[in-house]
Scaffold this active site. Structure first.
Site, mmCIF file in Angstrom:
data_model
loop_
_atom_site.group_PDB
_atom_site.id
_atom_site.type_symbol
_atom_site.label_atom_id
_atom_site.label_comp_id
_atom_site.label_asym_id
_atom_site.label_seq_id
_atom_site.Cartn_x
_atom_site.Cartn_y
_atom_site.Cartn_z
ATOM 1 N N ASP A 181 59.436 24.465 92.017
ATOM 2 C CA ASP A 181 60.447 25.524 91.977
ATOM 3 C C ASP A 181 60.459 26.327 93.290
ATOM 4 O O ASP A 181 59.730 25.994 94.227
ATOM 5 C CB ASP A 181 60.157 26.411 90.751
ATOM 6 C CG ASP A 181 61.412 26.989 90.128
ATOM 7 O OD1 ASP A 181 62.416 27.128 90.841
ATOM 8 O OD2 ASP A 181 61.377 27.319 88.933
ATOM 9 N N GLU A 214 65.125 23.885 94.351
ATOM 10 C CA GLU A 214 65.474 25.079 95.142
ATOM 11 C C GLU A 214 66.929 25.481 94.915
ATOM 12 O O GLU A 214 67.513 26.208 95.702
ATOM 13 C CB GLU A 214 65.084 24.928 96.618
ATOM 14 C CG GLU A 214 65.682 23.768 97.370
ATOM 15 C CD GLU A 214 67.140 23.967 97.683
ATOM 16 O OE1 GLU A 214 67.956 23.477 96.873
ATOM 17 O OE2 GLU A 214 67.461 24.582 98.720
ATOM 18 N N TRP A 215 67.497 24.989 93.789
ATOM 19 C CA TRP A 215 68.793 25.455 93.265
ATOM 20 C C TRP A 215 69.973 25.182 94.197
ATOM 21 O O TRP A 215 71.016 25.834 94.110
ATOM 22 C CB TRP A 215 68.739 26.963 92.939
ATOM 23 C CG TRP A 215 67.485 27.411 92.296
ATOM 24 C CD1 TRP A 215 66.858 26.842 91.220
ATOM 25 C CD2 TRP A 215 66.663 28.527 92.669
ATOM 26 N NE1 TRP A 215 65.716 27.529 90.904
ATOM 27 C CE2 TRP A 215 65.573 28.568 91.783
ATOM 28 C CE3 TRP A 215 66.768 29.494 93.675
ATOM 29 C CZ2 TRP A 215 64.569 29.542 91.876
ATOM 30 C CZ3 TRP A 215 65.776 30.465 93.759
ATOM 31 C CH2 TRP A 215 64.683 30.479 92.861
ATOM 32 N N GLY A 216 69.802 24.252 95.125
ATOM 33 C CA GLY A 216 70.905 23.937 96.027
ATOM 34 C C GLY A 216 71.076 24.943 97.148
ATOM 35 O O GLY A 216 72.030 24.862 97.916
ATOM 36 N N GLU A 217 70.135 25.892 97.277
ATOM 37 C CA GLU A 217 70.309 26.978 98.248
ATOM 38 C C GLU A 217 70.350 26.495 99.687
ATOM 39 O O GLU A 217 71.023 27.084 100.523
ATOM 40 C CB GLU A 217 69.168 27.988 98.112
ATOM 41 C CG GLU A 217 69.336 28.907 96.937
ATOM 42 C CD GLU A 217 68.469 30.151 97.053
ATOM 43 O OE1 GLU A 217 67.440 30.088 97.740
ATOM 44 O OE2 GLU A 217 68.837 31.166 96.452
ATOM 45 N N ASP A 236 70.415 27.727 87.507
ATOM 46 C CA ASP A 236 69.993 27.285 86.167
ATOM 47 C C ASP A 236 71.179 27.087 85.230
ATOM 48 O O ASP A 236 72.088 27.907 85.176
ATOM 49 C CB ASP A 236 69.078 28.338 85.529
ATOM 50 C CG ASP A 236 67.704 28.333 86.165
ATOM 51 O OD1 ASP A 236 67.501 27.630 87.170
ATOM 52 O OD2 ASP A 236 66.831 29.049 85.636
#
Ligand code: GLA
Length: 678
Positions: A181, A214-217, A236
């Site tokens: 994460d 990493e949520w696409g950041e 999420d």
């Protein structure tokens, strides 16, 4: 605007900035592009990880979506899931990984700097659970964060600075999969953080699937194929139609980046968690499969319904996900929320998803040619949810129920002649009915096959007490290729029927030339509606036909607030408070019946002050399918803007909020004083 790459944390869209300590946020956000048909990014030139793992998208389970950090997340649960993988045929359907998410550890490392499993949740330690999972012929996964702490506010230890020893510990436990994460990362460069753990995993010598979260950041689709086996592309997911839809739209354009060993990850499945209908869950599962997404079950299988198992264990659908060619399906068209997404399969066939984003049945169509199939007299058409095969002369079409997906696999070759013709059973939208007032709908039954549909019948049924009668023929002796049986139906809801959605079923039945009768049915909803009273009404006092919202439900007379119902605050735009109005969140669409007798809709609109300066949206008023008014992009510091439209004669009005072109993070959109004059 998308979050700056230097951010160390990620904020769940909709959260109030000031309410949370900026350095310790851990939930991930969403940022949906306005339309997924945007030009696809170029295929990445990044190198491949080459660990030989995840040659098809990982399939398994992760507890997060069902338990978060609640106490029920423990050894008993995890082992119970492994048992159910066997007992319920999920292992047979391809599910392999049983993965732990956050909260499995104690907040402190031991004196040697090692991670310590929570003794209450995992009294026998993590290795014992891994051994149990392995004893079932399954694989085991674990979670930590590429930061100093994980995402949960209790602050469990993260892997930053401990990569090699943590990886060693995981390998010693027999871990086969690591989800890594992004929380509490101190602003250290993402590539560096994720690459260090890659190298640490490699150094253990144990094959471990490596999942970047990493949520696409940092646009991992551009660089992470040399780092991990999969990477989250979005914030999420939550268990709602709006969340699933916006993530879907973000992930679809990334198709060129996916392939064997390196996958886009639009987050774990919500199927079975209760926040969507089974139709919506079938769409979620169909679309994740056609996107070659990892299929990580996110519901507590110990409590799952038969319908949930039927969805998750549909081997014809998981086979689409697991196709060894490893292509992520691409969008052919998406106009009007009617999506055609196609995936090339290893055997030369194409899987096509006809996905209906809208709230009423829609005809969605493509052709074998558009799917890239060679020219042929006919094709076989396998329906992966019905488990039936037909022949088609080349048109690939269905009237798809609201929020539904028809998933078909189309193949050339000679086998088609033995199957009945594909027949489309359709209705022109979802009927709006005022009680005791007859309304008309038109139904069509069309032969799409190369062979004729013989002795075709059609019927429309509805709730007891409703008047339903055909005003034109309901049968035809033979429908050749491309021909339709069209029937006009008159529908009357009994006097006093309360407003709401009522189920109708349109059925068709026909005989194939080779014998055998085929019966199909299309679920349709009729909405019983009442026109607004004469005079001026607040829209928040009137029943809506439907209300889609990007973050939790639309609120009446408060702002959107958080994702729960009823958690809004006073509607406040630029310091002005409105006692009446609607609190929405992009992407939102609130539909009202105006019945042809109203003249004006008006509101004072803007981004709610609760976003603390964030959020950009556009407000639109639509009537009978035409956009009549739009604000253009509004940002948070702007004062409330007047928006109104002349809706004279319109039957329906839609209040629409789209994101300002920069994703839907913090897009709390208020319709202050929203009113209709009739
Ligand atoms: C982040 C991740 C989620 C989940 C939680 C756990 O929000 O994106 O998938 O792992 O952390 O805290």
């Amino acid at each position: 605007m998308r979050h700056l790459p230097t951010r160390t944390t990620h904020q769940r869209r909709g959260r109030v900035v000031g309410a949370l300590a900026a350095g310790l946020l851990c939930t991930a956000g969403l940022a949906a592009p306005a339309a997924a048909a945007d030009p696809a990014p170029a295929a990445p030139a990044a190198p491949r990880l080459g660990n030989g793992l995840a040659l098809t998208p990982p399939m398994g389970f992760n507890n997060w979506n069902s338990t978060h950090c609640r106490a029920e997340f423990n050894e008993k649960m995890v082992e119970g899931i492994a048992d159910l993988f066997i007992a319920k045929g999920l292992k047979d359907a391809g599910y392999q990984y049983v993965n732990l998410d956050d909260c499995w550890a104690l907040p402190q490392r031991d004196a040697q700097g090692k991670l310590v499993p929570d003794p209450v949740r995992f009294p026998h330690g993590i290795k014992a659970v891994a051994d149990y999972v392995h004893s079932k012929g399954l694989k085991f996964g674990v979670y930590t964060s590429a930061g100093i702490k994980t995402c949960n506010s209790a602050g469990f230890p993260g892997g930053l600075g401990h990569e090699y020893s943590d990886a060693r510990q995981f390998a010693d436990w027999g871990v086969d999969y690591l989800k890594y994460d992004n929380c509490n990362n101190l602003g250290v460069d993402a590539k560096l953080r994720y690459t260090t753990m890659r190298d640490a995993l490699k150094a253990t010598g144990r094959p471990i699937v490596y999942s970047l979260c990493e949520w696409g950041e940092n646009k991992p689709w551009e660089w992470a194929s040399g780092v991990g086996n999969l990477w989250r592309t979005t914030g999420d997911i939550s268990d709602s139609w709006g969340s699933m839809l916006s993530i879907l739209k973000e992930n679809l354009p990334l198709a060129p980046a996916a392939g064997p060993g390196h996958w886009n990850d639009p987050d774990m499945l919500e199927v079975g968690n209760g926040g969507m209908t089974d139709t919506e869950y079938r769409s979620h599962f169909s679309m994740w499969s056609i996107m070659a997404a990892p299929l990580l079950i996110g519901s507590d299988l110990r409590k799952a319904t038969p319908a949930t198992y039927e969805i998750l264990a549909n081997k014809e659908v998981t086979a689409v996900d697991q196709d060894p060619l490893g292509k992520q399906g691409t969008v052919l068209t998406s106009a009007g929320g009617r999506w055609v997404v196609a995936k090339e399969m290893k055997d030369g066939s194409r899987t096509v998803a006809l996905f209906n984003e809208t709230d009423s049945p829609q005809r969605i169509a493509t052709t074998a040619k558009s799917l890239g199939l060679p020219r042929a007299a006919a094709y076989t058409q396998r329906d992966l949810w019905q488990h039936r095969t037909y022949n088609t002369a080349g048109t690939v079409a269905a009237t798809v129920p609201a929020h539904g997906t028809v998933l078909l696999r189309i193949a050339p070759g000679h086998a088609w002649a033995q199957y009945p013709p594909a027949v489309e059973t359709g209705l022109d939208g979802g009927p709006l009915v005022e009680s005791a007032k007859p309304a008309r709908v038109t139904a069509t039954v069309t032969d799409l096959g190369r062979t004729p549909a013989l002795s075709t019948d059609t019927a429309l049924t509805g709730p007891a007490g409703w008047g339903i009668r055909a005003l034109s023929p309901t049968s035809s002796p033979a429908l050749p290729t491309g021909r339709s049986l069209t029937t006009t139906w008159e529908l009357t809801a009994p006097a006093g029927t309360p407003n709401g959605a009522y189920d109708l079923t349109l059925t068709s039945s026909y005989r194939a030339p080779a014998g055998g009768r085929v019966t199909q049915s299309l679920p349709v909803q009729a909405h019983v509606v009442t026109p607004p009273p004469a005079g001026t009404s607040y829209l928040s006092d009137l029943p809506w036909i439907s209300a889609a919202n990007g973050w939790g439900p639309v609120e009446r007379d408060t702002s959107n607030g958080e994702s729960a119902a009823g958690d809004g605050r006073p509607i406040t735009v630029g310091g002005t408070v409105y006692a009446k109005g609607l609190g929405a969140h992009a992407a939102s669409d609130i539909a009202y019946y105006t019945g042809g007798g109203c003249s004006t809709v008006s509101a004072m609109v803007g981004v709610d002050d609760e976003t603390g300066g964030k959020g950009t949206v556009t407000f639109e008023i639509w009537a009978d399918g035409h956009r009549l008014a739009s604000t253009g992009v509004l940002t948070n510091p702007m004062p409330p803007q007047p928006l109104s439209a002349n809706i004279t004669g319109a039957k329906t009005v839609h209040l629409v909020v789209t994101d300002g072109g920069d994703g839907v993070d913090s897009d709390h959109a208020d319709w202050g004083n929203a009113r209709v004059v009739c």
